[in-house]
Design an enzyme around this catalytic site. Structure first.
Site, PDB file in Angstrom:
ATOM      1  N   ALA A 212      -6.747   3.911   6.852  1.00 33.19           N
ATOM      2  CA  ALA A 212      -5.340   4.159   7.160  1.00 33.19           C
ATOM      3  C   ALA A 212      -5.204   4.971   8.458  1.00 33.19           C
ATOM      4  O   ALA A 212      -5.728   4.588   9.492  1.00 33.19           O
ATOM      5  CB  ALA A 212      -4.679   4.863   5.974  1.00 33.19           C
ATOM      6  N   TYR A 213      -4.516   6.108   8.398  1.00 37.79           N
ATOM      7  CA  TYR A 213      -4.219   6.904   9.590  1.00 37.79           C
ATOM      8  C   TYR A 213      -5.491   7.329  10.325  1.00 37.79           C
ATOM      9  O   TYR A 213      -5.567   7.309  11.555  1.00 37.79           O
ATOM     10  CB  TYR A 213      -3.397   8.122   9.180  1.00 37.79           C
ATOM     11  CG  TYR A 213      -2.715   8.875  10.292  1.00 37.79           C
ATOM     12  CD1 TYR A 213      -2.744   8.432  11.612  1.00 37.79           C
ATOM     13  CD2 TYR A 213      -2.026  10.063  10.022  1.00 37.79           C
ATOM     14  CE1 TYR A 213      -2.109   9.135  12.622  1.00 37.79           C
ATOM     15  CE2 TYR A 213      -1.383  10.779  11.020  1.00 37.79           C
ATOM     16  CZ  TYR A 213      -1.432  10.313  12.322  1.00 37.79           C
ATOM     17  OH  TYR A 213      -0.797  11.009  13.319  1.00 37.79           O
ATOM     18  N   SER A 214      -6.512   7.720   9.570  1.00 37.77           N
ATOM     19  CA  SER A 214      -7.767   8.151  10.194  1.00 37.77           C
ATOM     20  C   SER A 214      -8.370   7.047  11.056  1.00 37.77           C
ATOM     21  O   SER A 214      -8.873   7.307  12.158  1.00 37.77           O
ATOM     22  CB  SER A 214      -8.760   8.593   9.114  1.00 37.77           C
ATOM     23  OG  SER A 214     -10.009   8.946   9.685  1.00 37.77           O
TER      24      SER A 214
ATOM     25  N   SER B 221      -6.729   4.629  12.551  1.00 40.14           N
ATOM     26  CA  SER B 221      -5.895   4.496  13.748  1.00 40.14           C
ATOM     27  C   SER B 221      -6.209   5.581  14.777  1.00 40.14           C
ATOM     28  O   SER B 221      -6.050   5.364  15.984  1.00 40.14           O
ATOM     29  CB  SER B 221      -4.408   4.574  13.364  1.00 40.14           C
ATOM     30  OG  SER B 221      -4.048   3.525  12.490  1.00 40.14           O
TER      31      SER B 221
ATOM     32  N   ASP C 208       0.820  -1.211   0.000  1.00 44.46           N
ATOM     33  CA  ASP C 208       0.000   0.000   0.000  1.00 44.46           C
ATOM     34  C   ASP C 208       0.856   1.263   0.000  1.00 44.46           C
ATOM     35  O   ASP C 208       0.541   2.252  -0.666  1.00 44.46           O
ATOM     36  CB  ASP C 208      -0.932   0.001   1.217  1.00 44.46           C
ATOM     37  CG  ASP C 208      -2.138  -0.922   1.028  1.00 44.46           C
ATOM     38  OD1 ASP C 208      -2.268  -1.506  -0.068  1.00 44.46           O
ATOM     39  OD2 ASP C 208      -2.926  -1.057   1.974  1.00 44.46           O
ATOM     40  N   GLY C 209       1.960   1.239   0.750  1.00 42.72           N
ATOM     41  CA  GLY C 209       2.846   2.401   0.775  1.00 42.72           C
ATOM     42  C   GLY C 209       3.461   2.680  -0.583  1.00 42.72           C
ATOM     43  O   GLY C 209       3.624   3.840  -0.978  1.00 42.72           O
TER      44      GLY C 209
ATOM     45  N   ARG D 167       4.013  19.532  22.335  1.00 45.04           N
ATOM     46  CA  ARG D 167       2.864  20.300  22.821  1.00 45.04           C
ATOM     47  C   ARG D 167       1.666  20.162  21.886  1.00 45.04           C
ATOM     48  O   ARG D 167       1.828  19.959  20.682  1.00 45.04           O
ATOM     49  CB  ARG D 167       3.229  21.788  22.940  1.00 45.04           C
ATOM     50  CG  ARG D 167       4.261  22.084  24.016  1.00 45.04           C
ATOM     51  CD  ARG D 167       4.525  23.580  24.115  1.00 45.04           C
ATOM     52  NE  ARG D 167       5.052  24.120  22.861  1.00 45.04           N
ATOM     53  CZ  ARG D 167       5.359  25.396  22.683  1.00 45.04           C
ATOM     54  NH1 ARG D 167       5.147  26.269  23.658  1.00 45.04           N
ATOM     55  NH2 ARG D 167       5.848  25.819  21.531  1.00 45.04           N
TER      56      ARG D 167
END
Length: 287
Positions: free
Chosen positions: A185-187, A189, A69-70, A154
């Site tokens: 994907a990231y969402s 996670s 996928d990457g 922060r």
């Protein structure tokens, strides 16, 4: 129409890339298809005569990307305005973006030679970074764009607007704007929802928000999303596109995200689907 020219891009860092490349070329040749290598793939094979991937549009009918996928996400940037089917051949286990694995090269070659496949139309994001006194920079994403805190540790303060109207002022580690393709994907996670690739939507997902009331939001893909930060205590931020193209963002910069004017055509073999990939990858019942 019989497809005869297949452009090939390979991830040279994947173990097994070169043997898979040789096997794919042999499978395509046995079915009357011609393999066209991009420059980096030709170098990997110890050959000359490869062409730039951004020129594939005028030379090939289908692009095959060997890796995972990457590698598919990286290939999107290399292919440029390629608007023909792109097949991902995973070296290893099947991914969400890949059409088949390296154990199915004969199946893939036969399907391409006989034009027996479908295409899944995937929405792309166009993200433009606006900086005071500098020309805007635009990027294309298949999965997501992310605006996140830098290396200070922060929280950052981000203002999100949709079609010119205030959505929310976030205090979080960052925000993700994802396509349906990027929902796995990231969402995901970060706690975002799974979304069918055919849904005409985007999703905004906060990363580790300060308030538990700040949740993912699904909105129409004709929306224009604007992210900015005027807070001087936010510190440096990092803007990334599909996990690449990292850019430092400062207070006063503005990020505009909208649907790109073109789409990405993901090749699907007969009998394969997004839902089948979900069952397999997430170990749902029915596998």
């Amino acid at each position: 129409m019989l497809i005869v020219n297949v452009g090939i891009l390979v991830n040279p860092h994947k173990t097994g890339s070169l043997p898979t490349l040789h096997a794919l070329r042999a499978a395509l040749k046995s079915r009357g298809c011609t393999a066209v290598l991009d420059e980096d793939t030709a170098t990997l094979a110890g050959e000359t005569g490869g062409i730039p991937a951004e020129e594939f549009s005028t030379h090939v009918d289908v692009a095959a990307v060997l890796g995972g996928d990457g590698t598919m996400l990286h290939a999107l940037s290399k292919l440029g305005n390629f608007e023909k089917p792109v097949a991902g051949i995973n070296i290893g286990t099947l991914g969400f973006l890949t059409s088949c694995t390296d154990d199915e090269l004969d199946v893939f070659a036969s399907a391409v030679a006989q034009n027996r496949f479908t295409t899944s139309v995937r929405t792309l994001l166009e993200a433009t970074v606006h900086r005071p006194g500098k020309p805007p920079e635009s990027f294309i994403a298949l999965n997501e764009v992310t605006l996140a805190r830098g290396d200070t540790g922060r929280l950052i303060s981000l203002r999100a607007q949709v079609n010119g109207e205030l959505l929310n002022d976030y205090r979080a580690d960052g925000l993700i704007v994802a396509t349906p393709t990027g929902s796995t994907a990231y969402s995901l996670s970060a706690g975002g929802p799974l979304i069918s690739p055919s849904a005409a939507v985007f999703v905004i997902t906060p990363i580790c928000p300060h308030s538990l009331s700040q949740r993912s939001l699904v909105l129409s893909d004709d929306s224009v999303i604007e992210l900015s930060s005027e807070a001087m205590d936010s510190g440096p931020m990092i803007f990334t596109v599909d996990g690449r193209d990292s850019i430092h963002i400062e207070s006063g910069d503005r990020l505009e995200v909208k649907k790109a004017p073109r789409s990405f055509l993901l090749l699907r073999l007969e009998g394969r689907s997004f839902y089948g990939a979900l069952r397999q990858k997430l170990h749902w019942q029915g596998v």
